[in-house]
Motif scaffolding. Structure first.
Motif, PDB file in Angstrom:
ATOM      1  N   UNK A 199       0.846  -1.208   0.000  1.00 29.26           N
ATOM      2  CA  UNK A 199       0.000   0.000   0.000  1.00 29.26           C
ATOM      3  C   UNK A 199       0.884   1.263   0.000  1.00 29.26           C
ATOM      4  N   UNK A 200       1.103   1.821   1.165  1.00 30.99           N
ATOM      5  CA  UNK A 200       2.006   2.985   1.216  1.00 30.99           C
ATOM      6  C   UNK A 200       3.270   2.521   1.930  1.00 30.99           C
ATOM      7  N   UNK A 201       4.303   2.195   1.194  1.00 28.63           N
ATOM      8  CA  UNK A 201       5.504   1.632   1.830  1.00 28.63           C
ATOM      9  C   UNK A 201       6.147   2.618   2.809  1.00 28.63           C
ATOM     10  N   UNK A 202       6.478   2.072   3.976  1.00 28.19           N
ATOM     11  CA  UNK A 202       7.192   2.885   4.968  1.00 28.19           C
ATOM     12  C   UNK A 202       8.511   2.173   5.247  1.00 28.19           C
ATOM     13  N   UNK A 203       9.600   2.834   4.996  1.00 30.81           N
ATOM     14  CA  UNK A 203      10.924   2.232   5.203  1.00 30.81           C
ATOM     15  C   UNK A 203      11.367   2.458   6.641  1.00 30.81           C
ATOM     16  N   UNK A 204      11.380   1.374   7.415  1.00 32.45           N
ATOM     17  CA  UNK A 204      11.926   1.475   8.773  1.00 32.45           C
ATOM     18  C   UNK A 204      13.448   1.477   8.703  1.00 32.45           C
ATOM     19  N   UNK A 205      13.981   0.683   7.789  1.00 34.66           N
ATOM     20  CA  UNK A 205      15.431   0.655   7.509  1.00 34.66           C
ATOM     21  C   UNK A 205      15.587   0.706   5.992  1.00 34.66           C
ATOM     22  N   UNK A 206      16.512   1.556   5.525  1.00 38.92           N
ATOM     23  CA  UNK A 206      16.621   1.701   4.066  1.00 38.92           C
ATOM     24  C   UNK A 206      18.081   1.601   3.620  1.00 38.92           C
ATOM     25  N   UNK A 207      18.347   0.588   2.826  1.00 39.72           N
ATOM     26  CA  UNK A 207      19.676   0.402   2.198  1.00 39.72           C
ATOM     27  C   UNK A 207      20.817   0.638   3.182  1.00 39.72           C
ATOM     28  N   UNK A 208      20.760  -0.060   4.281  1.00 41.51           N
ATOM     29  CA  UNK A 208      21.721   0.233   5.352  1.00 41.51           C
ATOM     30  C   UNK A 208      22.932  -0.716   5.306  1.00 41.51           C
ATOM     31  N   UNK A 209      24.112  -0.127   5.377  1.00 41.00           N
ATOM     32  CA  UNK A 209      25.364  -0.897   5.476  1.00 41.00           C
ATOM     33  C   UNK A 209      25.963  -0.617   6.838  1.00 41.00           C
ATOM     34  N   UNK A 210      26.356  -1.701   7.504  1.00 41.33           N
ATOM     35  CA  UNK A 210      26.930  -1.497   8.850  1.00 41.33           C
ATOM     36  C   UNK A 210      27.904  -2.631   9.158  1.00 41.33           C
ATOM     37  N   UNK A 211      29.051  -2.263   9.726  1.00 42.15           N
ATOM     38  CA  UNK A 211      30.016  -3.280  10.187  1.00 42.15           C
ATOM     39  C   UNK A 211      30.299  -3.028  11.651  1.00 42.15           C
ATOM     40  N   UNK A 212      30.209  -4.054  12.416  1.00 45.04           N
ATOM     41  CA  UNK A 212      30.580  -3.962  13.841  1.00 45.04           C
ATOM     42  C   UNK A 212      31.700  -4.963  14.077  1.00 45.04           C
ATOM     43  N   UNK A 213      32.798  -4.473  14.642  1.00 48.36           N
ATOM     44  CA  UNK A 213      33.940  -5.361  14.895  1.00 48.36           C
ATOM     45  C   UNK A 213      33.874  -5.898  16.327  1.00 48.36           C
ATOM     46  N   UNK A 214      34.570  -7.007  16.498  1.00 50.68           N
ATOM     47  CA  UNK A 214      34.602  -7.612  17.840  1.00 50.68           C
ATOM     48  C   UNK A 214      35.192  -6.619  18.836  1.00 50.68           C
ATOM     49  N   UNK A 215      34.538  -6.503  19.980  1.00 50.60           N
ATOM     50  CA  UNK A 215      35.047  -5.649  21.049  1.00 50.60           C
ATOM     51  C   UNK A 215      34.539  -4.219  21.008  1.00 50.60           C
ATOM     52  N   UNK A 216      33.673  -3.924  20.032  1.00 50.05           N
ATOM     53  CA  UNK A 216      33.142  -2.553  19.977  1.00 50.05           C
ATOM     54  C   UNK A 216      32.121  -2.324  21.092  1.00 50.05           C
ATOM     55  N   UNK A 217      31.944  -1.068  21.450  1.00 45.84           N
ATOM     56  CA  UNK A 217      30.955  -0.662  22.449  1.00 45.84           C
ATOM     57  C   UNK A 217      30.175   0.474  21.788  1.00 45.84           C
ATOM     58  N   UNK A 218      29.143   0.078  21.035  1.00 46.36           N
ATOM     59  CA  UNK A 218      28.519   0.984  20.086  1.00 46.36           C
ATOM     60  C   UNK A 218      27.111   1.363  20.503  1.00 46.36           C
TER      61      UNK A 218
END
Lengths: 404, 236
Positions: B19-38
């Motif tokens: 119907x009316x698309x709502x993007x909660x997340x859009x084309x998202x790129x993300x990298x999280x490395x071990x030990x991060x506190x994000x």
């Protein structure tokens, strides 16, 4: 830990869980009560049939039962009695001369079955002496006396001393009639029998039939109900010229009643359990709906669908089994009490009970042999009741449940 | 330093697609490395919780891939995804979400039981976990007998119990008073520094944002800003 969780979960709403457990207790108690009462009624009916009507085993001429003609006599009984006395399980032997006939009185006629008896054995064999309510007990027996049932006496307006005429065919098919006088009136717990059976002297009847000293039936009582089939098969081989029948064959309606009542009692139990199942289902659905978020969280953490299903199933089983032992215990205690003291069902109407061949005082018996099927029914009820709530729980999406 | 634990490729999550698309997340790129506190920050409706749900395998993206420690979780069957979550992801929820009929110890032990860990190992690990979250005295108490801060520390202990690749925390301090929040952050920080445990949390709380070493700001389902991770804890 799922077991611990399930157990603690059912106590989160103590009142609700106790109510459903009490329902199960009462339901099971009702089921046990029905089974115990039916068991007691059946035992009473079977005892009446064996102790007062047929005995354990009867012997007849092979054609007698089918053609019901007085010419089919047992014959020389000397050898037969010798054989019977050598079988240790047999504790009582009774002989009868039988004929179907018509009773005529000033008020009308009635079809009757005439039992020609030897009072010395018959009185104890069929408890006839205890059943006599009016008149003499035939210890001072006079000729041409007849003992009739109360139901027949009332119907034909007969009293002690009333005169009646019995008519029947003799062995040559000639109509024989003879006048008798009512000496006693008996009343058993089986009204249809009271209306049909009348007792006269065996020797008089055999003379009227033209068969002096002959008998048509030998009734046997054993020291153990369970020995019936064994003794019957033994007799069949020892007395091949006679028809050997057990009480189940002679009174198939009683055997049918045993089987039917057995089925009915289970049907009643299942109906009670179905009603309970809806109670359990409702309780469990409420419990699941209230814990949507918690179940979603457990799923999110990594609990598999089978574990969540098992958790709900365990809770339902605990709820069910929580009430079941108490129901069984109370059922057992009540059965033991009434088995000892008897349960007076006169409120249901003595005539009604009597017309079905039941005594007024019933001794309910705890259906120990039915305990396993009853427990299986209870557990199956619990499992079936848990399916819908469990399916609801496992079909929750963790993300939706957590938003709840 | 290149040990990537969470790797999202061009993921999108669309509501009402027909119907009316709502993007909660859009084309998202993300990298999280071990030990991060994000910390994931952003206004309400920016997609923080949706992103955590996607990374946690509780929701599936409409497009893109999510690779956790080398496994593309978008391709896992529901059953395997449950198993993957059990062994790889720890969750800390905003409203604690402890199992109320279990004690603090049992809540943590529950995860290990699901993993099939032996009793000796469970007992040993529970001692260690509750020492780490400073709740050794309250181990046999039920959630209703604990304060909010204590409950959230039990939740952290439970999240750590499965030895996950990382912990996802959705606004972990939102329901806590400032003292309890500070206490919880100290513990999470310590676990991150000393045990090299990776934390990814969504938050509105400035105290949490101040303690984070990487802050990703989401706006309308896209990364609006991403500070460089400060990897001071990788001494070992």
């Amino acid at each position: 830990m799922l077991v611990v969780m399930a157990w603690r979960n059912i106590w989160r709403h103590k009142a609700r869980s106790l109510v459903i457990m009490m329902s199960i207790t009462l339901g099971l108690l009702a089921g046990i009560a029905v089974l115990a009462l039916y068991e007691g009624m059946l035992v009473s009916r079977i005892r009446t049939v064996i102790d007062e009507e047929t005995g354990h085993i009867q012997l007849h001429h092979p054609n007698f039962s089918d053609e019901n003609e007085s010419k089919f006599i047992i014959g020389d009984t000397t050898e037969i009695f010798k054989i019977l006395r050598n079988i240790p399980e047999i504790i009582q032997i009774n002989k009868r001369t039988l004929v179907n006939g018509m009773m005529s009185t000033p008020t009308g006629t009635a079809g009757v079955q005439v039992f020609g008896i030897d009072t010395a054995t018959e009185f104890s064999y069929s408890s006839l002496k205890q059943k006599i309510k009016e008149g003499n007990d035939l210890t001072s027996y006079k000729r041409n006396q007849v003992i009739i049932g109360k139901k027949l006496a009332d119907k034909m307006k007969l009293k002690i001393g009333s005169k009646l005429v019995l008519m029947f065919n003799d062995t040559t098919n000639n109509l024989v009639s003879s006048a008798f006088r009512v000496s006693s009136i008996y009343q058993s717990t089986n009204a249809p029998v009271d209306e049909r059976l009348i007792y006269v002297s065996g020797s008089e009847l055999s003379e009227l039939l033209g068969l002096p000293g002959q008998i048509h039936e030998i009734g046997l009582k054993l020291n153990d109900d369970k020995a019936v089939d064994l003794v019957a098969s033994k007799l069949k081989s020892l007395l091949p010229n006679l028809k050997v029948e057990t009480w189940k064959e002679i009174s198939p309606e009683t055997e049918f009643m045993v089987k039917t009542v057995d089925s009915y009692s289970y049907i009643i139990l299942i109906i009670i359990m179905i009603a309970l199942a809806f109670g359990i289902l409702n309780t469990m659905l409420m419990a699941i709906m209230e814990r949507t978020r918690e179940i979603g969280m457990i799923a999110a953490l990594g609990a598999s669908r089978i574990r969540i299903f098992f958790l709900v199933l365990l809770e339902t089983v605990f709820l069910t089994l929580g009430g079941a032992p108490l129901g069984l215990l109370i059922g057992w205690l009540l059965s033991v009490y009434f088995n000892k003291n008897g349960l007076n069902l006169s409120g249901m109407g003595e005539d009604v009970l009597s017309s079905f061949g039941f005594k007024v005082i019933i001794y309910p018996s705890f259906p120990a042999e039915k305990l396993l099927p009853v427990l299986i029914i209870v557990v199956v009820t619990a499992l079936l009741s848990s399916i819908i709530p469990a399916l609801k729980a496992i079909n929750m999406k963790p993300i939706d449940a957590l938003k709840n | 330093m290149n040990d990537i634990v969470i790797d999202t490729h061009n993921i999108s999550r669309v509501y009402n697609p027909t119907t009316i698309p709502v993007y909660a997340i859009k084309n998202l790129h993300l990298h999280i490395r071990r030990g991060e506190f994000t910390a994931l920050v952003g206004p309400s409706g920016s997609g923080k919780t949706t992103l955590l749900n996607l990374i946690g395998g509780l929701d599936k993206p409409d497009e893109g891939q999510i690779v956790i420690n080398g496994t593309d979780i978008t391709k896992l069957s529901p059953g395997k995804l449950i198993d993957f979550r059990l062994h790889n992801i720890g969750f800390v929820f905003q409203s604690f979400n402890l199992i109320p009929v279990l004690t603090a110890r049992e809540n943590a032990e529950f995860i290990m039981l699901l993993q099939g860990i032996s009793k000796n190992e469970r007992d040993e690990r529970i001692k260690q976990l509750f020492r780490q979250v400073d709740l050794e005295e309250q181990i046999e108490r039920r959630p209703s007998e604990l304060s909010g801060g204590q409950q959230q520390r039990v939740a952290v202990a439970r999240a750590l119990a499965s030895k996950p690749q990382f912990i996802l925390a959705d606004e972990p301090t939102a329901n806590l008073d400032s003292k309890s929040a500070s206490n919880l952050l100290d513990i999470m920080n310590k676990l991150n520094k000393e045990e090299n445990i990776t934390f990814l949390f969504s938050t509105h709380d400035q105290r949490v944002i101040d303690r984070a070493r990487r802050v990703i700001t989401l706006v309308d389902g896209q990364i609006a800003s991403d500070t460089e991770p400060i990897m001071t804890s990788y001494a070992h």
